[in-house]
Design a protein around this motif. Sequence first.
Motif: not given
Length: 644
Positions: A300, A389-390
């Motif tokens: 990411g 994203w995570t």
Amino acid sequence: MELSVIIVNYNVRYFLEQCLVSVFVALRGIEGEVWVVDNASTDGSVEMVKLKFTGVKLIANEKNLGFSKANNQALKLAQGKYILLLNPDTVVQEDTFRQCISFMEMHPDAGGLTVKMIDGKGHYLPESKRGFPSPWASFCKVFGLTSLFPTSRYFARYYLGHLDKNTTQTIEILPGAYMFLRAEALQKAGLLDEQFFMYGEDIDLSYRILQCGYKNYYFPNCQIIHYKGESTKKGSLNYVLVFYKAMILFAQKHFSKQKQKHFVALIKFAVFIRAAASILKRVFIRIWLPLTDLALMLAGAYIVIPWWEQLRHGALNVYPRDILTWLIGFYISTWIFSLWFHGAYDKPQSLRSGIKGILYGTVVILVVYSILPFNFRFSRAIIILLAAWTSIFILLNRLLSAGFIEGLLKPNSRKKSVCFIGTAGEFEHSKELLLHAGIHKNNIIHLHPEEVLDEQQNAREAVIADTLKVKNITEIIFGTEDIPMTKIIHAMMQLSQFDVDFKIALHGGESIVGSNSVDTQGELYSLEVMTLAKPLVRRQKRIFDVLTSTLIVILFPILWIAFRKPFMVLANAFKVLIGKKTWIGYSSQNTSRQFPTLKPSVFSYGKGNKGINTSASLDLYYARNFSIASETAELIRNIFKKWR
């Protein structure tokens, strides 16, 4: 006395309660006694037996003596003409004992017998009948040939797979879960060999009974539920080592030197293969999620940062990479720690634990970011984008990983559809437990026994099958007020083809118990589940202790004047910090094993609380309702002057 029932228990309180209820019903009209030997359980088993089963002869050991020693404690005192060694995670039919006694009376050559066992899904357990563990039979079992050819006379000798499971047979080995023994045969053969801590003692005793001239029988006219089955924890390294150590001990006792040599060599080779596989599997499962989460976060950062630089500034490498590398390392470390703290690396876990971990980790990162020097504060947007994203990819990671990591995710209780078969009163009581477990009220239906059982109380399979399909039922719960255990067991076997889960709600009991797999510890619905027993909560409590103790030590020069007893607080902060004590715990007078164990506490929970009268009630409330918020409030109330 006709029958002595001996049950060795270790931390299966709710299964034991169900077992004992069925045992006492089966003992009606039989002169008998029931022994429970508890091997230092910490789940309140001893207290439950004392409270609910006053007729039980209880032996409460202070440490875990193992299966053989614990059984022998009761065997030396048992008075029955027949002795039953019974596992606590079993349920017997109402006529089980009468039928077994009748069979033994008609077969004076019988030294022992066992019965047909089914698991919690209604499936037949092959360990109901077993053969002698010869080198070849053991080889086939160890290397999977028995599973590949389950009915072969040649490959399935370990489970006597070639013998009809519905026909009475002479067998060689009685399973330890249900060993119905003639006391006279036991006197000749001797008690259980205490060299076997767990596993193998049933094989050894069965073999010695045969050597004394008796026969062992498999008697399928009786069926019992054995929830966990032989496969429990079979993949663990401890199981591999203990089980195969028992096999080597058996070989050394009973095989000739030549045969023993080959058998021991085979077993040692099997131990090496299975132990290596077990270790690799455990390591893989343990590190898979943290490593893949780390890789996804790094990916990411590699993708998001250049993308944002191009979008926001129209150029790459706008942010100094040396400083940014340290910051990204801090972000990722914080998220990984927060995920661990919130249980995102536990089994089983909910998907919410991952979201909470990222959310709270992001809050910490933003707080720290806000106090950093200006030249370290490049972009809050990067933090938010990386957090998004995570969050997305750790959810995907867990959904995909659940496909090969058994038991990774908790079942979604709200999606369960439950059919309760029992009386109206039982249903109302059990409904409270189900709602408490998170099952939606619209997914709980009730059928009266007369709707699904005919005049002989056999299950109307067609009626139940229609209900299962129309309502998309995933779980059936049987009440026991109007349905005999015999009929429940028969219904489970009839309905096992539908791949539903089964549980039993004891009439008047406070729990609903069942097991969906012989590889799991079982599932429980109860209002008595204690929050403080959960690994995640215990971890949070320890981290709370460490953080608060660290703050007290660091800020002591400033805060000491506000403490009630400043130097006592400081001294205890060091003890808590190194793990000798915990800040908040049970009443100092409470020594019961009913509650989850804790380190000695500095302060007792709720001391001075006028709403709850006894220390035992306070301890129970604390164990069930622990939270970091209440822990914080208790600590503040106890150490600061102004809160007194």
